[in-house]
Write an enzyme that holds these catalytic residues in place. Sequence first.
Site, short mmCIF file in Angstrom:
data_model
loop_
_atom_site.label_atom_id
_atom_site.label_comp_id
_atom_site.label_asym_id
_atom_site.label_seq_id
_atom_site.Cartn_x
_atom_site.Cartn_y
_atom_site.Cartn_z
N HIS A 155 0.73 -1.12 -0.03
CA HIS A 155 -0.04 0.13 -0.04
C HIS A 155 0.94 1.33 -0.10
O HIS A 155 1.65 1.43 0.86
CB HIS A 155 -0.95 0.30 1.27
CG HIS A 155 -1.98 -0.83 1.06
ND1 HIS A 155 -1.95 -2.21 1.23
CD2 HIS A 155 -3.32 -0.54 1.33
CE1 HIS A 155 -3.22 -2.68 1.23
NE2 HIS A 155 -4.09 -1.95 1.13
N GLU A 184 -1.87 6.64 -0.54
CA GLU A 184 -3.01 6.84 -0.08
C GLU A 184 -3.21 7.93 0.72
O GLU A 184 -4.28 8.59 0.91
CB GLU A 184 -3.59 5.85 0.84
CG GLU A 184 -4.43 4.41 0.14
CD GLU A 184 -5.16 3.47 0.82
OE1 GLU A 184 -6.31 3.66 1.02
OE2 GLU A 184 -4.28 2.97 1.65
#
Length: 340
Positions: free
Chosen positions: A199, A202
């Site tokens: 990830h 974001e």
Amino acid sequence: MIDNKWHDLKKTELHCHLDGSLSLEVIRQLAMKANIAIPTEDEALRKLVTVAEDSDNLMDYLKTFDFIRPLLQTKAALSLAAYDVVKQAAKENVIYIEVRFAPELSMDENLSALDTVEAVLDGLNKAMKEFDIIARLLVCGLKQSQKEVTQGIFKEVIKLSGNGLVGFDFAGNEADFPTSELKDIIKNTQDLGLPLTFHAGECHCPNNINYGIQLGIKRFGHVTALYQKPELIEEFKASNATAEMCLTSNLQTKAARSIADFPYQLFYEAGLKITINTDNRTVSNTNLTKEYALYHQYFNTSISDFYRFNQNAILASFTTAKEKKVLLKRLKESYHPYLL
């Protein structure tokens, strides 16, 4: 109204979180088994498990998961949850899915990491016997957790790598735990031998993507912040990395504060390897059929584009070369009538 063709198309999904994708029906079953009181009305329950409309950032979005955590503390619960997510995917013609979860979040009542992964794999296998889909598992470490805890979990479960566990991931609090601070554990994880997705981007942090590229990561969840630093797009492309794009959740977390900020067009024009994903089906109140309809609505994405994005997903998936060959053939057969 969503065009039926988006539903009918064969699809793949690389980025789907187990605990964020449970159906209301199964949430009710899990709550009953855990003796946890929940609202009787579906609308009231949905509000508890779906991100609030006034969510302002990733950490607001992640608060929604607090409701689900106590429901996933037994092997039976985890198996049922995994079955449920794959069932949902299969019903909208997903032929391959990688489901991811963090064992640490299901270890509050004495389950070991191995227990949790075995339970999830059991649910995936039950679903695969019943539905026409291949489901594989990614195990997540949490960026905010102690590195020793995450490394211990990864080392404990690696023995299941031949039984449906196909890769690792790092998720969680990106803003306070940047990629640069995770360098050692990322390298240690890569040394375990399974591929890694990650990830990044974001929380308006393009440097987290850049640092991941330098560490040799080839798949990234979200990477939305690239729109803030377009010069990184060429680096991303040159690294041969794949983007796991999640449109609805990115708007909800304000990773992209508007459609204009969402970097799809930048990625598309640069020729990046795009894939389309839900992130969290329930938390974001979405599925892949809805996501395809939104891409078509906002960006005029065509069926030939979706075909290419699904090819990207299969080629970037962590399954075997033999399964990739079968999946690519099935995909071609599905899209051929639309591309004549």
